[in-house]
Scaffold this motif. Structure first.
Motif, PDB file in Angstrom:
ATOM      1  N   TYR A  38       0.696  -1.288   0.228  1.00 57.90           N
ATOM      2  CA  TYR A  38       0.250   0.124  -0.248  1.00 57.90           C
ATOM      3  C   TYR A  38       0.783   1.069  -0.161  1.00 57.90           C
ATOM      4  CZ  TYR A  38      -3.698  -3.320  -0.049  1.00 57.90           C
ATOM      5  OH  TYR A  38      -4.334  -4.520   0.026  1.00 57.90           O
ATOM      6  N   CYS A  39       1.412   1.359  -1.126  1.00 62.09           N
ATOM      7  CA  CYS A  39       1.810   2.777  -2.029  1.00 62.09           C
ATOM      8  C   CYS A  39       3.620   2.606  -1.654  1.00 62.09           C
ATOM      9  CB  CYS A  39       1.536   4.220  -0.851  1.00 62.09           C
ATOM     10  SG  CYS A  39       2.434   5.154  -1.381  1.00 62.09           S
ATOM     11  N   LEU A  40       4.578   2.977  -2.204  1.00 60.63           N
ATOM     12  CA  LEU A  40       5.596   2.731  -2.478  1.00 60.63           C
ATOM     13  C   LEU A  40       5.927   4.506  -3.079  1.00 60.63           C
ATOM     14  CD1 LEU A  40       6.297  -0.064  -4.658  1.00 60.63           C
ATOM     15  CD2 LEU A  40       6.890  -0.049  -2.746  1.00 60.63           C
ATOM     16  N   GLY A  41       4.683   5.409  -2.578  1.00 60.37           N
ATOM     17  CA  GLY A  41       5.168   6.604  -3.145  1.00 60.37           C
ATOM     18  C   GLY A  41       6.654   7.001  -4.039  1.00 60.37           C
ATOM     19  N   LEU A  42       5.394   6.460  -5.318  1.00 61.27           N
ATOM     20  CA  LEU A  42       6.134   6.332  -6.390  1.00 61.27           C
ATOM     21  C   LEU A  42       4.916   7.052  -7.575  1.00 61.27           C
ATOM     22  CD1 LEU A  42       8.060   3.468  -7.405  1.00 61.27           C
ATOM     23  CD2 LEU A  42       8.739   5.688  -7.022  1.00 61.27           C
TER      24      LEU A  42
END
Lengths: 501, 147
Positions: B109-113
């Motif tokens: 839940y979210c890789l910051g990409l």
């Protein structure tokens, strides 16, 4: 003299192939007998142009992007090390309108500086805030932060100065500064970019905070999904030497890796996790400022908040306070995400409208279809319809429409979005990530998924039940996870009722 | 690998750190690939915790695994920003493609990409943006071909 070429090492640039581009540039230069100095900088934030390669020329830094491996030969053929013409040439980086229209304070060195070089950091104005802080009494530093109007950038927007004063005035032999780098909100990545691209700025902010509140130890809790940020911070710490000393003693910083729990972004859950336990939220009071990490007074802020401090000290509180609108002072690095043509990091003063951000900067949808909904502030933020796109981006204006800016994440959706599905996802995410401490969040989220499933199957009588359940979660949850999950759910329901029919 | 020796080395390095449990668990998982249940009693003793507390932490955090993975771990982002650009279609495709594969699929839940989704992470270090089902198949074929 060797030409300097910048190829970002930022995670987004890497995900778009920056390593292969850097290798190709190095190999091609070597084959042509050209000496290059290759610097792996952070990203300037223009993600749709990544990998954005820059070359230092007599006219300043010239940008080319997005560069792929197969165009590297043609770049050299066009003499790009001297800034030569090429279809991908974007001109002087600082003159690219998307960048030139921003007010870069906390991100002023982002993508500019070599994140591994303390000397480069200092040469570009870094360290000035800490130098000034060393000459100030702790209370004067706290006053400067108070006067700047800085509010917590993690989402709660609590006035930073009040926290600082509370920790300063708490009597204890040991205090801590904790950096919350558990940036789990989808649509946000400014913390990641700053840690990867200008890690010394965060360390400097923490050292100033330590001097101000009387703490000699700091922890940075970074989510495990950010291995590149962890590596960048560790490299910076290894290179920091005496930089973090406050003139009295060394300020010790340790990087700790999270373990994939969204709720650990909540400050008390984060402290539990740092202490080696399950990330379950604590009851407040006591506030962390009074009884935080290991029971000691603790100043806890997110990355952007702490990284804003060096600039406030260096430029003066008044200069920072002048930016913004109403009671929202300074700037916020917004992050354009999702279905957006020109996604990336936009640092601007508070007060711009959402429409300006998503159209003037974002360029509308990536798909070319009309934008239908924008979620602002992460998984606990409201879904806004077109009718609300003219809302100014400041804390109070967003609160007035039942929304929030959160950490500045802006996720755009085009007209193919099914808002009932998004509402279901909000409940589902809460069910996955709930720490389990309180019933409204733990059970309510699961019941919420079921109720929305029944609504989507055509049972409209369940809508009232969903509203009721959300009310219970808002009133009865122990922290923002349960009490704010109803915000995306109800905003989807109220603004897009046709999707729930 | 001599798990007992590895564990002893890790515990020696960390036992006196405040809040040592997460760093210890990370090191065990990095070294072994997962956290074998038989390591729990020794971790508990070294850190003066109950076995229940150690197990509770391992099972609480999504990152920690109690079983070995396949040869590679592929994480597909399932959060909103990636949903907005076809993340769900990709995740569904990945489930079908990796059924029965020795490449492990996990949601993240979210890789910051979020400006270049859908995003995929391989083995915690390698990142891929703007992923499509076709690119995903090519990526998996490469991973499966590696020996």
């Amino acid at each position: 003299m060797r030409t300097t070429v910048y190829v970002p090492g930022d995670a987004a640039a890497l995900a778009l192939g920056a390593d292969a581009v850097a290798d190709a540039i190095a190999a091609t230069a070597a084959a042509r007998g050209i000496e290059l100095r290759l610097v792996r900088n952070g990203s300037r934030g223009m993600v749709w142009l990544e990998p954005l390669v820059e070359v230092v020329t007599a006219q300043g830094r010239i940008a080319y992007g997005p560069v792929t491996v197969d165009v590297v030969d043609s770049l050299f053929a066009a003499n790009f090390p001297s800034g030569g013409e090429h279809p991908l040439r974007l001109g002087p980086t600082e003159s690219i309108p998307w960048l030139a229209r921003q007010t870069r304070l906390v991100t002023r060195r982002l993508g500019v500086v070599d994140p591994r070089s303390l000397a480069d950091y200092i040469a570009r104005g870094g360290g000035e805030g800490l130098r000034r802080a060393r000459a100030m009494a702790p209370a004067a530093i706290v006053q400067a932060v108070t006067d700047s109007g800085l509010r917590g950038r993690g989402g709660a927007a609590f006035p930073a100065g009040i926290k600082w004063r509370t920790v300063l005035e708490a009597a204890a032999t040991q205090k801590y500064v904790v950096c919350n780098a558990d940036e789990g909100d989808s649509g946000t990545y400014s913390d990641r970019m700053l840690m990867e691209g200008d890690p010394f700025c965060l360390l400097e902010g923490m050292a100033i905070a330590g001097r101000a509140v009387g703490a000699d130890r700091g922890y940075i809790y970074v989510r495990s999904e950010y291995p590149h940020a962890i590596a960048a911070l560790q490299a910076a710490l290894a290179a920091a030497g005496d930089f973090l000393g406050d003139g009295f003693g060394k300020f010790h910083v340790e990087v700790r890796k999270g373990a994939g729990s969204y709720v650990c972004g909540e400050e008390t859950a984060l402290l539990e996790s740092l202490e080696g336990r399950r990330g379950i939220v604590r009851s407040k009071p006591p506030l962390p400022a009074v009884e935080g990490l290991f029971g000691r007074p603790t100043l806890i802020h997110n990355v952007i908040t702490l990284a804003s401090v060096p600039d406030i000290l260096a430029q003066g509180a008044a200069a920072y306070r002048e930016h913004g609108s109403g009671r929202s002072h300074g700037t916020l690095p917004f992050q354009l995400a999702g279905n957006i043509r020109h996604g990336g990091l936009v640092e601007v003063p508070f007060g711009l409208t959402l429409r300006e951000l998503i159209y003037d900067f974002g360029g509308g949808s990536r798909s070319g279809r009309p934008l239908r909904a924008v979620q602002v502030g992460g998984p606990l933020g409201a879904y806004l319809p077109e009718a609300q796109f003219d809302t100014p981006l400041d804390y109070e204006a967003f609160a007035a429409i039942g929304a929030g800016l959160g950490h500045g994440g802006i996720v755009a959706f085009d007209d193919k979005v099914d808002m009932a599905k998004q509402a279901r996802y909000a409940m589902k995410f809460c069910a996955i990530e709930s720490c389990g401490k309180c019933t409204p969040c733990r059970i309510g989220s699961t019941r919420g998924v079921e109720v929305i499933d029944r609504i989507r199957a055509g049972d409209r009588a369940q809508i009232e039940l969903l509203e009721d359940l959300c009310e219970t979660m808002v009133q009865g949850s122990a922290c923002a996870m349960g009490s704010m999950t109803p915000i995306p759910v109800l905003s989807a329901l109220h603004h897009f009722p046709e999707d729930f029919a | 690998m001599d798990i007992a020796a590895t564990l002893a080395r890790i515990l020696d390095a960390h036992r006196d750190r405040p809040g040592a449990l997460l760093p210890v668990l990370h090191e065990v998982q990095n070294a072994v690939g997962f956290i074998p249940p038989e390591t729990v009693p020794a971790i508990a003793t070294a850190l003066n915790l109950s076995r229940a507390e150690v197990h509770g932490v391992i099972s609480y955090y999504h990152h920690f695994r109690q079983e070995p993975t396949g040869r590679h771990v592929v994480r597909v982002c399932c959060a909103e920003a990636c949903q907005a650009v076809g993340g769900e279609v990709l995740a569904e495709h990945a489930r079908t493609r990796l059924a029965g594969s020795d490449v492990t699929l996990e949601p993240v839940y979210c890789l910051g990409l979020c400006a270049c989704g859908p995003a995929v992470q391989v083995d915690e270090t390698q990142l891929h943006a703007a992923m499509t089902p076709a690119k995903f198949d090519a990526l998996v074929a490469r991973l499966e071909a590696e020996r």
